[in-house]
Design a protein around this motif. Structure first.
Motif, PDB file in Angstrom:
ATOM      1  N   LEU A  54     -12.751 -14.859  -8.688  1.00 52.16           N
ATOM      2  CA  LEU A  54     -11.349 -15.121  -9.031  1.00 52.16           C
ATOM      3  C   LEU A  54     -10.995 -16.569  -8.745  1.00 52.16           C
ATOM      4  N   SER A  78     -15.274 -14.806 -16.421  1.00 50.27           N
ATOM      5  CA  SER A  78     -14.528 -13.627 -16.878  1.00 50.27           C
ATOM      6  C   SER A  78     -15.505 -12.528 -17.297  1.00 50.27           C
ATOM      7  N   ARG A  81     -17.198 -11.028 -14.204  1.00 48.94           N
ATOM      8  CA  ARG A  81     -16.240 -10.178 -13.488  1.00 48.94           C
ATOM      9  C   ARG A  81     -16.129  -8.819 -14.162  1.00 48.94           C
ATOM     10  N   ASN A  82     -16.041  -8.909 -15.498  1.00 45.00           N
ATOM     11  CA  ASN A  82     -15.843  -7.693 -16.266  1.00 45.00           C
ATOM     12  C   ASN A  82     -17.078  -6.776 -16.217  1.00 45.00           C
ATOM     13  N   ASN A  93      -2.106  -2.450  -8.242  1.00 42.59           N
ATOM     14  CA  ASN A  93      -2.079  -3.354  -9.410  1.00 42.59           C
ATOM     15  C   ASN A  93      -2.333  -2.644 -10.733  1.00 42.59           C
ATOM     16  N   TYR A 110     -11.858  -5.309 -22.786  1.00 42.41           N
ATOM     17  CA  TYR A 110     -12.374  -6.681 -22.641  1.00 42.41           C
ATOM     18  C   TYR A 110     -13.905  -6.690 -22.722  1.00 42.41           C
TER      19      TYR A 110
ATOM     20  N   LYS B 309       1.856 -11.270 -12.286  1.00 43.30           N
ATOM     21  CA  LYS B 309       0.899 -10.492 -11.500  1.00 43.30           C
ATOM     22  C   LYS B 309      -0.006  -9.677 -12.431  1.00 43.30           C
ATOM     23  N   GLN B 310       0.646  -9.073 -13.434  1.00 40.63           N
ATOM     24  CA  GLN B 310      -0.104  -8.259 -14.390  1.00 40.63           C
ATOM     25  C   GLN B 310      -1.147  -9.101 -15.143  1.00 40.63           C
ATOM     26  N   VAL B 313      -3.982  -9.640 -12.905  1.00 45.47           N
ATOM     27  CA  VAL B 313      -4.806  -8.425 -12.832  1.00 45.47           C
ATOM     28  C   VAL B 313      -5.714  -8.339 -14.065  1.00 45.47           C
ATOM     29  N   ARG B 314      -5.122  -8.591 -15.204  1.00 45.15           N
ATOM     30  CA  ARG B 314      -5.922  -8.565 -16.440  1.00 45.15           C
ATOM     31  C   ARG B 314      -7.060  -9.586 -16.369  1.00 45.15           C
ATOM     32  N   ARG B 315      -6.704 -10.766 -15.847  1.00 45.96           N
ATOM     33  CA  ARG B 315      -7.747 -11.809 -15.711  1.00 45.96           C
ATOM     34  C   ARG B 315      -8.828 -11.324 -14.740  1.00 45.96           C
ATOM     35  N   ALA B 316      -8.401 -10.705 -13.618  1.00 49.91           N
ATOM     36  CA  ALA B 316      -9.366 -10.211 -12.639  1.00 49.91           C
ATOM     37  C   ALA B 316     -10.251  -9.124 -13.246  1.00 49.91           C
ATOM     38  N   LEU B 317      -9.681  -8.367 -14.168  1.00 49.41           N
ATOM     39  CA  LEU B 317     -10.450  -7.278 -14.782  1.00 49.41           C
ATOM     40  C   LEU B 317     -11.336  -7.765 -15.929  1.00 49.41           C
ATOM     41  N   GLY B 318     -11.320  -9.057 -16.179  1.00 44.22           N
ATOM     42  CA  GLY B 318     -12.268  -9.594 -17.152  1.00 44.22           C
ATOM     43  C   GLY B 318     -11.657 -10.270 -18.362  1.00 44.22           C
ATOM     44  N   ALA B 319     -10.320 -10.375 -18.416  1.00 45.79           N
ATOM     45  CA  ALA B 319      -9.714 -11.037 -19.579  1.00 45.79           C
ATOM     46  C   ALA B 319      -9.960 -12.544 -19.494  1.00 45.79           C
ATOM     47  N   PRO B 395      -6.611 -15.781 -12.022  1.00 41.82           N
ATOM     48  CA  PRO B 395      -6.936 -14.379 -11.731  1.00 41.82           C
ATOM     49  C   PRO B 395      -6.715 -14.047 -10.252  1.00 41.82           C
ATOM     50  N   ALA B 396      -6.701 -15.082  -9.399  1.00 47.48           N
ATOM     51  CA  ALA B 396      -6.478 -14.839  -7.972  1.00 47.48           C
ATOM     52  C   ALA B 396      -5.065 -14.332  -7.699  1.00 47.48           C
ATOM     53  N   ALA B 398      -3.912 -11.789  -8.732  1.00 48.85           N
ATOM     54  CA  ALA B 398      -4.040 -10.338  -8.541  1.00 48.85           C
ATOM     55  C   ALA B 398      -4.142  -9.962  -7.066  1.00 48.85           C
ATOM     56  N   THR B 399      -4.698 -10.841  -6.249  1.00 50.55           N
ATOM     57  CA  THR B 399      -4.895 -10.483  -4.840  1.00 50.55           C
ATOM     58  C   THR B 399      -3.780 -11.008  -3.952  1.00 50.55           C
TER      59      THR B 399
END
Lengths: 233, 402
Positions: A54, A78, A81-82, A93, A110, B309-310, B313-319, B395-396, B398-399
């Motif tokens: 991140l 990205s 991570r995914n 979240n 994604y 924030k959302q 989160v999306r970035r953290a999940l791989g976006a 993406p950080a 998210a935390t």
């Protein structure tokens, strides 16, 4: 699985430079369940952010699954991570406007999976966390524990090899916390490497190994059973 | 990869702001598309050919001071003088200045003593030089001859024998027929006026008149207290000629008041209302588009701040960054498409009302499509900067607990 060598992370403002991580070195082996503890401001979250790609480190080397990820660009990070990392956040979240099904679907989209494959995976993880019947519900219609289980389902749906959990029970009561912890242990038994940041010493002791971070450095790498608190428990 | 279903469901749960923007876009499209057809119609009106060499012509009004002034005698001398001036192509006499919003008209018939079914036409009394002076094009028949000219006092009633008319008037009064040699009856009279020539085009006196272009010319000069001359200069020499005209005419006979004005000035005055309408409506359309764009920028920034924030989160999940900016652009497009669909329906309904009650032009599919595309482009352009800004959310995020 995860190997950090002399990783540094500093944040700079006009007048102050803060060193969040200093010569931080750590190795987490495949299949390990590692808990990370430390006082507030010690650098736990910064470690988690760097481990989860991140944030980028200011210096040092970070190998994830044998690949040096210290200098990857945004798109490559990205993708990694995914594909390789699952996240469980303290505040769950979940995206409030999306149903539970669609929340779990987010990382899978994604990833570029087909609709059929995504549905199969979502149904599987919903069953694993025992919330198949609530797929169409919104996060707000669930209890905190159920929301965290959905967040875990979202993290698991992509079948990551590495799970990063940031205070996963921080917003839950003790019963819910125990259920979530049991779920994480179950996931670990199936081979997923887990690194969990927590303030809770009891949860930390349930990991294979506890790392303490103080002032941005690892100060204790002993297995949990050898640590003083574990010995007295 | 598109996320239309979850995106639509998320929009549905935040429908009030999205609907407000969609309605704003709908209203904009309804107003802009109707504005565009009106502007287009006005521009077409302004740009339609007059048939006249407007830029080369000077209008002169000569008013005699003495009551018993021999204007007919003066006309011949004046025209002879004018035609001999340097850089002058030709000069003619006319009872009214074309395109000046001042003129006369009459109803003409094809049968003697006919009382219904006639056609109204603008009418000019002039001489054989009018075709060359105005730069008109004779497309059938012939011009007047000097022998056909009639000079008389206004109190006298004389029959007119020949006329030259415009093609438009010919098509109306003798549709699908050759008008040459056919009679015209001025009012419900029994004396035929033979149509001897047809000119391609002459817009007449009134640019706003529904029958503008119906014009008839007669070889008549009446002995009035004042006359109008039209002088055509060689291309680019109009202003040079204008400087000398008054002096030359005054020199020839100082007993008159002489006023000049270029024909292009008359035309500009005739179309002043249309030009103003084009400018005002264009400003309204541009301002409206700008306000809508601001609204979209504001809403998108608000949503992005609300969903920072959302996004993290999306970035953290791989976006990737492009996934995030694309998400907001597609979301904006969905709102825009909804607004365009509503706006198209509203535009057509408003247009029907305007056509029926205000005789405005019909809104056809092409301008509606062009305006819809414009609204979509404005909407996307407005959302672009905030969407790119959203892509830069770390993406950080998210935390972060706050």
């Amino acid at each position: 699985m995860l190997k950090m060598h002399n990783v540094r992370k500093s944040f700079r403002t006009d007048t102050i430079e803060t060193h969040a991580l200093r010569d931080f070195s750590l190795e987490v082996k495949e299949g390990e369940f590692v808990s990370v503890t430390g006082p507030s401001g010690s650098g736990k979250t910064t470690f988690l952010n760097i481990a989860g790609l991140l944030e980028t480190p200011t210096g040092g080397q970070y190998l994830l699954d044998g690949e040096d990820v210290s200098n990857l660009n945004d798109r490559q990070r990205s993708r990694l991570r995914n594909e390789k990392i699952g996240f469980i956040f303290q505040g769950f979240n979940l995206i409030p406007d999306l149903s539970l099904f669609d929340n779990i679907d987010v990382p899978l989209r994604y990833r570029g999976f087909s609709a059929k494959e995504r549905r199969k995976r979502i149904e599987k993880v919903l069953e694993q966390v025992g919330l198949s019947a609530r797929a169409k519900h919104l996060p707000a219609q669930l209890s905190g524990g159920q929301q965290q289980r959905i967040a875990i389902a979202r993290a698991l749906a992509g079948e990551p090899r590495f799970l990063l959990a940031d205070e996963p029970t921080g917003n839950l009561d003790s019963l819910m916390a125990r259920q979530v912890m049991e779920l994480l242990e179950f996931i670990n038994e199936w081979g997923t490497t887990i690194v969990m940041v927590t303030h809770d010493p009891e949860l930390a002791r349930r990991a294979h190994r506890n790392i303490q971070i103080v002032d941005g450095q690892v100060c204790d790498l002993r297995p949990v059973t050898e640590q003083p608190e574990a010995a007295t428990a | 990869m598109l996320e239309l279903k979850p995106m639509l469901s998320a929009l549905w749960r935040n429908k009030v702001p999205a609907l407000l923007i969609a309605l704003q876009l709908a209203l904009t499209l309804a107003i802009i598309s109707n504005t565009v057809v009106i502007v287009k119609d006005r521009i077409a009106k302004i740009e339609r050919p007059t048939g006249i060499a407007v830029e080369e012509i000077i209008a002169i009004n000569v008013m005699a001071i003495p009551n018993n002034y021999d204007m007919i005698g003066a006309v011949s001398s004046d025209l002879e003088l004018l035609r001999k001036l340097p850089f002058v192509k030709d000069a003619t006499i006319t009872n009214q200045v074309p395109l000046s919003r001042s003129g006369s008209a009459g109803t003409f018939y094809t049968q003697p003593n006919q009382e219904v079914g006639g056609e109204v036409s603008n009418r000019y009394n002039t001489d054989p030089n009018f075709i060359n002076t105005l730069g008109l094009k004779l497309v059938a028949g012939r011009n007047f001859t000097n022998a056909e000219m009639q000079y008389f006092d206004p109190s006298e009633i004389r029959d007119i024998n020949v006329a030259v008319i415009t093609q438009q008037f010919a098509d109306k009064i003798y549709p699908d027929q050759d008008p040459i040699g056919k009679p015209l009856y001025d009012g419900n009279t029994s004396h035929p006026i033979e149509i001897i020539g047809v000119i391609e085009r002459h817009l007449g006196a009134w640019v706003d008149w529904s029958k503008a272009g119906n014009v008839a010319f007669f070889p008549i000069v009446r002995n009035t207290q004042d006359v109008n001359y039209l002088v055509r200069a060689e291309p680019g020499k109009r202003d040079d000629v204008l400087k000398t005209l008054v002096d030359k005419l005054s020199e020839r006979d100082p007993q008159r008041v002489i006023k000049t004005r270029v024909l292009s000035e008359y035309v500009a005055r005739s179309y002043a209302g249309d030009n103003l309408m084009v400018k005002v409506l264009s400003i309204v359309a541009a301002t409206l588009s700008f306000i809508v764009a601001l609204g979209i920028v504001g809403l998108t920034i608000f949503w992005i701040n609300q969903r920072a924030k959302q996004i993290g989160v999306r970035r953290a999940l791989g976006a990737s960054r492009s996934n995030i900016s694309r998400y907001f652009l597609i979301e904006n497009s969905l709102i825009a498409v909804t607004g365009i669909a509503l706006g198209s329906a509203a535009a057509l309904i408003v247009n029907q009302y305007m056509v029926r009650d205000y005789s405005q032009p019909v809104l056809t599919l092409l301008p509606l499509l062009i305006c819809a595309l414009l609204v979509l482009v404005v909407s996307l352009a407005a959302a672009l900067a905030p969407a790119l800004r959203a892509a830069n959310i770390s993406p950080a995020t998210a935390t972060r607990s706050v």
